[in-house]
Scaffold this motif. Structure first.
Motif, PDB file in Angstrom:
ATOM      1  N   GLU A 606     -51.748 -21.750  30.641  1.00  0.00           N
ATOM      2  CA  GLU A 606     -52.390 -21.733  31.948  1.00  0.00           C
ATOM      3  C   GLU A 606     -53.493 -22.789  32.022  1.00  0.00           C
ATOM      4  N   GLY A 607     -53.831 -23.173  33.248  1.00  0.00           N
ATOM      5  CA  GLY A 607     -54.966 -24.063  33.465  1.00  0.00           C
ATOM      6  C   GLY A 607     -54.734 -25.486  33.024  1.00  0.00           C
ATOM      7  N   THR A 608     -53.505 -26.002  33.166  1.00  0.00           N
ATOM      8  CA  THR A 608     -53.192 -27.356  32.710  1.00  0.00           C
ATOM      9  C   THR A 608     -53.558 -28.387  33.778  1.00  0.00           C
ATOM     10  N   PRO A 609     -54.414 -29.362  33.451  1.00  0.00           N
ATOM     11  CA  PRO A 609     -54.740 -30.408  34.427  1.00  0.00           C
ATOM     12  C   PRO A 609     -53.667 -31.490  34.517  1.00  0.00           C
ATOM     13  N   ILE A 610     -52.900 -31.711  33.441  1.00  0.00           N
ATOM     14  CA  ILE A 610     -51.836 -32.718  33.440  1.00  0.00           C
ATOM     15  C   ILE A 610     -50.774 -32.285  32.440  1.00  0.00           C
ATOM     16  N   CYS A 611     -49.502 -32.504  32.799  1.00  0.00           N
ATOM     17  CA  CYS A 611     -48.410 -32.059  31.936  1.00  0.00           C
ATOM     18  C   CYS A 611     -48.241 -33.015  30.749  1.00  0.00           C
ATOM     19  N   SER A 612     -47.779 -32.493  29.659  1.00  0.00           N
ATOM     20  CA  SER A 612     -47.569 -33.276  28.443  1.00  0.00           C
ATOM     21  C   SER A 612     -46.148 -33.832  28.411  1.00  0.00           C
ATOM     22  N   THR A 613     -46.014 -35.059  27.872  1.00  0.00           N
ATOM     23  CA  THR A 613     -44.695 -35.677  27.719  1.00  0.00           C
ATOM     24  C   THR A 613     -43.960 -35.032  26.552  1.00  0.00           C
ATOM     25  N   CYS A 614     -42.661 -34.856  26.730  1.00  0.00           N
ATOM     26  CA  CYS A 614     -41.880 -34.262  25.648  1.00  0.00           C
ATOM     27  C   CYS A 614     -41.945 -35.154  24.409  1.00  0.00           C
ATOM     28  N   PRO A 615     -41.927 -34.580  23.224  1.00  0.00           N
ATOM     29  CA  PRO A 615     -41.954 -35.386  21.992  1.00  0.00           C
ATOM     30  C   PRO A 615     -40.642 -36.157  21.834  1.00  0.00           C
TER      31      PRO A 615
END
Length: 749
Positions: A606-615
């Motif tokens: 929860e509370g993510t400001p920006i999504c992470s790129t898949c490895p």
């Protein structure tokens, strides 16, 4: 009979001595005259003593039983309360006009503040006439036998004695206690059936007022409601939220609060709970749980009430303060019970330190009974000349060592005042019944219906000067009106009296200072209670933030834009709050709603400001992913991370030299090439290093080929990628297990 009872021991002692004539057969005349004169004088004294004994026969004992919390850890106040009662007992038995011909005694028993234990003690008293007396005759300084500064049940059990009807005779005429509400609630209905009068000195649960045989000398918790609400009015508030504990223990408290709030036109905020608690609206934490406290904290954030009444025990108070701290519900004023364990606000709980809990509790306004009367020079009705102030000083002195420190294991309990008053109340009622109404003690002890009615009537008409003040009872009420004191926890760590409440009137302490000091919020930090006209203008309500994309910052009481990772959502009918984005979504740069993560990215929490790129070894082929799907063996994710491919966009073609030894004098070389993906190109210790997915085994020991050729593509670094037409290569040498140092074609760094 009086004469023989007095002189018989002397006769026995004389008979054991040899006759005087055997020791002195001849007595001279002068000595004889002296002896005769001495015998005459002794006879006169003996006659006077006998006459006094006949005129003042031995006083008849009146017994009370007591069930008090001496040990057990729940609330070990019994020892301190017993000290106050014993001082009062001494005054009663030395005041000849109060109970002439009688002597009041108490069989003290340890109820451990446990409802089951207290109830079993009562049943043993009633049906077996056995009394497990707590450490009779043992000085206070010997109760902590093992020297660990704790007076425990185990170490005092060996100090106890079992008394029966040979000692407790005639049978008890009343019960002092139980001192804790749980036991009192179980004992009261059975004591009524057994026609045993009972006065509790410290049980405050509201439901006890419903039992017809029950009296107490302490104010019940329900009286606190009026004092709290009077202070809330003074602070200019027209609404409040109350958080209540389990229904079983606190329903009557909630109903009384609802009734008092209705009469004062103060609105209770929260959920309507009338089906469980008649007339009550508020919030509830019905069991000890951080999760339940967290749910309540979210509702408090939504309701935005400046004052929160806490109708719970210590642990749930701490849990709620902790969750409020974590969620950002700051700068509220809490109103708890004043009789809770001293220092409950300075203990860690769950994920919060003691400092954080203390910070949240600072400034709370607690309600409690005024235990010791203010006019110290008032003479007590059950004493010839002891004043209330003298009683308190004596009580303190008996619990201290010669150096002035408290005896080991002793915790001062101001309920000693109400305990002393309970003993005095019994003595006053016994005077009326035994002396004024001439009811025989044997009938009181036998608890005949007529004698029981007399003692109950006498108790209901009690009116005397006690340690707490004047003790009187309104007809039909189980407790005296009494005085309530409001105390504030202030920055020096102490509880400061700021007001008293008596007979529907709030009286401010003119010398007291009310502290309304909050984090980053401008209020009246230190306000004299004599400036009552200003109190209502200092504590402004929390702001409502109607603008889209803003919520209240409780620390400053200002409206602020929602932080990254949150969105503005409707929370009930009372407003909007910033809520953390759920897994698989994000919000940033002032977005007022959470957006699903694009393909090739994910948000696990929860509370993510920006999504992470898949490895590199995973992909996400749909929006709103909370995790990436692993690629099959031998495949890597694509540039967009939405699928797995064999040939990645980012790769290095590495021409390595493989060799093997046939014989020591003959070496055959074979070349082999492979591709691998670059994960990073950076300067490391002044060297340009490309980090790759696979390991490198360049034959550095081969003196003719310390480096090898590589071709780079798609790195985005100027000067490194091969020309569009191809054909240009760089040299490289192994830097570490997964790294290649890039060189010029000539092999230079």
């Amino acid at each position: 009979p009086g004469l023989s009872s007095v002189i018989r021991p002397s006769r026995r002692r004389a008979a054991a001595m040899p006759p005087c004539t055997r020791r002195s057969p001849v007595i001279a005349a002068p000595a004889l005259s002296i002896l005769v004169a001495g015998l005459v004088a002794a006879a006169v004294k003996a006659e006077a003593a006998v006459a006094g004994a006949v005129a003042a026969p031995l006083r008849q004992r009146i017994w009370l039983t007591a069930i008090q919390p001496f040990t057990g850890g729940g609330w070990d106040a019994g020892i301190s309360m017993r000290v106050g009662a014993e001082i009062m007992l001494e005054e009663i038995n030395s005041l000849s006009s109060l109970l002439p011909g009688y002597e009041l005694h108490i069989a003290w028993q340890d109820g451990r503040c446990d409802a089951k234990v207290g109830y079993e003690i009562f049943l043993e008293n009633e049906y077996d006439q056995h009394y497990q007396v707590f450490a009779p005759g043992v000085p206070i300084n010997e109760l902590d036998s093992n020297g660990d500064s704790t007076i425990s049940t185990n170490e005092t059990l060996v100090m106890g004695q079992t008394w029966n009807t040979s000692l407790v005779a005639p049978g008890p005429v009343g019960l002092l206690g139980p001192g804790c509400s749980g036991a009192a609630l179980r004992v009261a209905p059975v004591a009524f059936k057994a026609r045993l009068s009972m006065i509790s000195n410290s049980a405050t649960r509201p439901g006890l007022s419903n039992f017809p045989n029950f009296f107490r000398t302490i104010i019940p918790d329900t009286k606190f409601n009026a004092a709290w609400l009077a202070m809330i009015e003074l602070l200019g508030q027209t609404s409040v939220v109350a958080v209540i504990g389990e229904t079983e223990n606190w329903a009557s408290m909630g109903t009384a609060l609802a009734r008092e709030a209705f009469e004062r036109n103060i609105e209770l905020k929260g959920f309507v709970m009338s089906e469980m608690i008649d007339g009550f609206t508020g919030l509830q934490i019905s069991y000890d749980s951080s999760t339940a406290a967290q749910d309540t904290a979210v509702e408090l954030l939504r309701l935005k009430e400046r004052i929160v009444i806490l109708l719970m025990f210590e642990l749930r108070n701490r849990l709620l303060l902790c969750e409020n701290y974590k969620i950002g519900f700051l700068n509220a004023i809490y109103m708890p019970f004043g009789w809770l364990k001293q220092g409950w606000w300075s203990e860690s709980v769950s994920e919060c330190s003691a400092h954080q809990v203390n910070h949240m509790a600072m400034g709370f306004i607690a309600a409690n009974a005024l235990h010791w009367r203010r006019d110290n020079n008032s003479v007590l009705s059950c004493s010839a000349n002891m004043t209330a102030g003298h009683l308190r000083q004596t009580w303190l002195k008996r619990q201290r060592t010669s150096s002035g420190n408290l005896e080991a294991g002793i915790a001062l309990a101001n309920e000693a005042a109400s305990t002393a008053d309970a003993v005095c109340m019994f003595a006053q009622a016994l005077h009326k019944v035994l002396l004024d109404r001439a009811v025989p003690l044997r009938e009181l002890s036998a608890r005949t219906p007529a004698a029981y009615a007399e003692i109950q009537d006498a108790l209901s008409h009690s009116d005397f000067e006690g340690a707490q003040g004047r003790v009187t009872f309104t007809p039909g009420m189980a407790e005296p009106s009494g005085t309530i004191v409001l105390q504030q926890l202030q920055s020096d760590g102490g509880l400061i009296d700021i007001a008293t409440y008596q007979q529907a009137h709030l009286t401010l302490e003119p010398s007291a200072i009310l502290q309304l000091r909050f984090d980053d919020e401008t209020v009246c930090a230190h306000l004299s209670m004599s400036s009552s006209a200003l109190l209502g203008s200092c504590l402004v309500p929390y702001l409502q933030c109607p603008a889209r994309g803003e919520e209240l910052d409780f620390r400053t009481n200002t409206c602020q834009a929602c932080p990254d990772g949150t969105e503005l959502k409707q929370s009930g009918p009372d407003g909007l709050i910033c809520t953390r984005c759920g897994p698989g979504t994000y919000a940033s740069n002032g977005h007022v709603t959470c957006t699903p993560c694009p393909v090739g990215t994910y948000a696990p929490g929860e509370g993510t400001p920006i999504c992470s790129t898949c490895p590199l070894d995973g992909y996400a082929d749909h929006t709103g992913a909370t995790a990436c799907t692993p690629c099959p063996q031998g495949m890597l994710s694509s540039r967009d991370g939405n699928m797995c491919v064999i040939d990645p966009y980012y790769y290095a073609s590495l021409l390595s030299i493989c060799f093997f030894s046939m014989f020591s004098a003959l070496t055959v070389f074979a070349s082999c090439g492979y591709k691998t993906r670059i994960t990073d190109v950076s300067l490391t210790d002044g060297k340009l290093v490309a980090t790759t997915l696979t390991e490198h085994y360049i034959a550095h020991r081969w003196r003719f080929a310390p480096t090898t050729w590589v071709t780079l593509s798609g790195t985005g670094v100027p000067g490194l990628d091969d020309p569009p037409a191809g054909g240009r290569r760089l040299r490289a040498r192994r830097h570490h297990k997964y790294g290649l140092e890039l060189l010029t074609r000539e092999g230079d760094p």
